[in-house]
Design an enzyme around this catalytic site. Structure first.
Site, PDB file in Angstrom:
ATOM      1  N   ARG A   1      50.346  51.797  30.729  1.00 27.65           N
ATOM      2  CA  ARG A   1      50.904  50.477  31.061  1.00 27.65           C
ATOM      3  C   ARG A   1      51.039  49.619  29.803  1.00 27.65           C
ATOM      4  NH1 ARG A   1      50.350  47.923  36.044  1.00 27.65           N
ATOM      5  NH2 ARG A   1      51.368  45.949  35.884  1.00 27.65           N
TER       6      ARG A   1
ATOM      7  N   ASP B   1      38.730  45.883  29.661  1.00 28.15           N
ATOM      8  CA  ASP B   1      38.956  45.157  30.909  1.00 28.15           C
ATOM      9  C   ASP B   1      38.909  46.125  32.085  1.00 28.15           C
ATOM     10  OD1 ASP B   1      41.387  46.473  30.712  1.00 28.15           O
ATOM     11  OD2 ASP B   1      42.579  44.668  30.415  1.00 28.15           O
TER      12      ASP B   1
ATOM     13  N   LEU C   1      42.405  48.420  27.302  1.00 22.69           N
ATOM     14  CA  LEU C   1      43.045  47.284  27.986  1.00 22.69           C
ATOM     15  C   LEU C   1      44.126  47.796  28.915  1.00 22.69           C
ATOM     16  CD1 LEU C   1      43.725  44.980  24.888  1.00 22.69           C
ATOM     17  CD2 LEU C   1      41.962  44.584  26.632  1.00 22.69           C
ATOM     18  N   HIS C   2      44.067  47.404  30.179  1.00 27.05           N
ATOM     19  CA  HIS C   2      45.205  47.753  31.056  1.00 27.05           C
ATOM     20  C   HIS C   2      45.435  46.762  32.185  1.00 27.05           C
ATOM     21  CE1 HIS C   2      41.967  49.473  33.562  1.00 27.05           C
ATOM     22  NE2 HIS C   2      42.819  49.371  34.561  1.00 27.05           N
ATOM     23  N   ARG C   3      44.630  45.707  32.277  1.00 22.18           N
ATOM     24  CA  ARG C   3      44.834  44.737  33.365  1.00 22.18           C
ATOM     25  C   ARG C   3      46.141  43.976  33.141  1.00 22.18           C
ATOM     26  NH1 ARG C   3      42.046  46.599  37.275  1.00 22.18           N
ATOM     27  NH2 ARG C   3      40.094  47.362  36.435  1.00 22.18           N
TER      28      ARG C   3
END
Ligand code: UD1
Ligand code: UDP
Length: 358
Positions: free
Chosen positions: A235, A279, A202-204
């Protein structure tokens, strides 16, 4: 021909590896690393594992707001382009490094080649969508990875400069699989049997920048029927460190939080997983090529053909039946080659025949 390849973020190193190897057979390439990603496991480890030549220039821009980061890159790239006078500037994907490279070149009237052109999520709140649309429209040559990307480019009046090449990540993956031969399987090293774990990334910003939203998503992942391996993007790590220092293992016992892993290990983790939940853009494609079921925790995707094929499923993180949808996601056996073969060779042939004018 003197070619300057601009990279800065993790997925761009993956794309650069086979491209650089191929074009160096006939051209003089210089690599410019903006420094957008800088942790060893987000940058240097990719150069090492994939035998990418050391960058000729490392701009060390680092993290900042969009405008500041892109602006600093623009200024530094202009200096390098003026000094080196490349005949062609190559940019990859849709990051701030992509846009800065293209914009700096355009202002100096240097022809630009955009690799992974024509992708559209039609969601202008994504920084990547702004970067891709702007880059496509100031480029001189567009390499589209898929038919859908070609159609998007044609609708925007760009068909005369567009080429359907296939996706360079097909070659990256092939390179990784060759390099992995004989290597100890990372899932076995971690005590995980084949297809008895999920792999999560996940990084969005819309999924991770708000801690409450992210923790709701993780609480759901924690209830899956198998362990979840989660290499945490920096992030995401920043948010988790700020809001939940030291409590992750207690709060989410089914999730194994680990540092980002190298490309060869990550491919191996994907190939042996029960399914991938992500994502990421690149991972949706890799899961498809590796024939692993993929669940994309977004409401839209640029890689629509993976969804149409049934192998990738879009799932809104706030869906009521989130867990069941993941557990029950079983693609049909039908499988088509969506992303082409020997893509770097095709890309290189087109470069050989290019008439360079701005
Ligand atoms: C960027 C790209 C995104 C791409 C992703 C791939 C933009 C706008 N976004 O997102 O399209 O999918 O890379 O991973 O270009 N950080 C570190 N160490 C690093 C790099 C980043 O700690 O080596 C942290 C910093 O706190 C930074 C944050 O991660 O502020 C975000 O990094 P940034 O490069 O701005 O965006 P990504 O989310 O990585
Ligand atoms: N990747 C990796 N290690 C990890 C997570 C991802 O090597 O721990 C690789 C993955 O195989 C893919 C690329 O990084 O090739 C995807 O990068 P990311 O998800 O950061 O960016 P996106 O593709 O969404 O722009």
């Amino acid at each position: 021909m003197k070619i300057a390849s601009i990279v800065g973020a993790r997925p761009q190193f993956v794309k650069l590896a086979p491209f650089s190897k191929k074009i160096r057979e006939k051209n003089h390439e210089i690599i410019i690393h903006t420094g957008q990603h800088y942790d060893v496991n987000m940058s240097a480890s990719f150069f090492k594992e994939l035998d990418i030549p050391n960058p000729d220039y490392h701009l060390e821009i680092g993290s900042d707001t969009h405008a500041k980061q892109t602006g600093k890159m623009l200024a530094e790239l202009e200096d390098v382009f003026v000094k080196e006078q490349p005949e062609l500037v190559v940019v990859f994907g849709d990051t701030n490094s992509t846009l800065a490279g293209a914009l700096a070149a355009a202002k100096l009237h240097i022809p630009i080649l955009h690799i992974e052109a024509g992708l559209r999520s039609f969601n202008r709140r994504m920084p990547e969508e702004i970067n891709r649309v702007a880059t496509d429209h100031i480029s001189s040559f567009l390499y589209a990875p898929t038919e859908a990307a070609m159609i998007n480019l044609s609708k925007e009046g760009l068909e005369d400069i567009s080429y359907l090449t296939g996706d360079i990540m097909v070659d990256s993956l092939k390179l990784a699989l060759e390099k992995s031969k004989g290597r100890e399987l990372v899932n076995e090293k971690m005590g995980l049997n084949k297809e008895e774990y999920y792999l999560l990334t996940l990084h969005r910003p819309q999924n991770v920048d708000n801690y409450e939203y992210l923790s709701n998503l993780l609480k759901k992942m924690n209830k899956l029927d198998l362990p979840v391996i989660f290499p945490v993007h920096p992030r995401t790590r920043k948010i988790l460190r700020d809001y939940a220092p030291n409590t992750l293992d207690e709060t989410y016992p089914a999730i194994r939080f680990i540092e980002p892993v190298g490309y060869l290990d990550f491919i191996n983790l994907q190939a042996n997983s029960k399914a991938v939940v992500t994502d990421s853009g690149g991972i949706q494609k890799e899961a498809y090529i590796l024939k692993r079921p993929c669940v994309t925790v977004r409401t839209e995707t640029e890689w629509i053909e993976t969804v149409n094929s049934g192998w990738n499923k879009l799932l809104a993180p706030d869906s009521e039946d989130f867990i069941e949808q993941i557990i029950e996601h079983r693609p049909l056996n039908e499988y088509h080659d969506l992303f082409g073969q020997n893509v770097a060779a095709k890309m290189s042939e087109i470069i050989d025949s290019m008439e360079l004018k701005f």
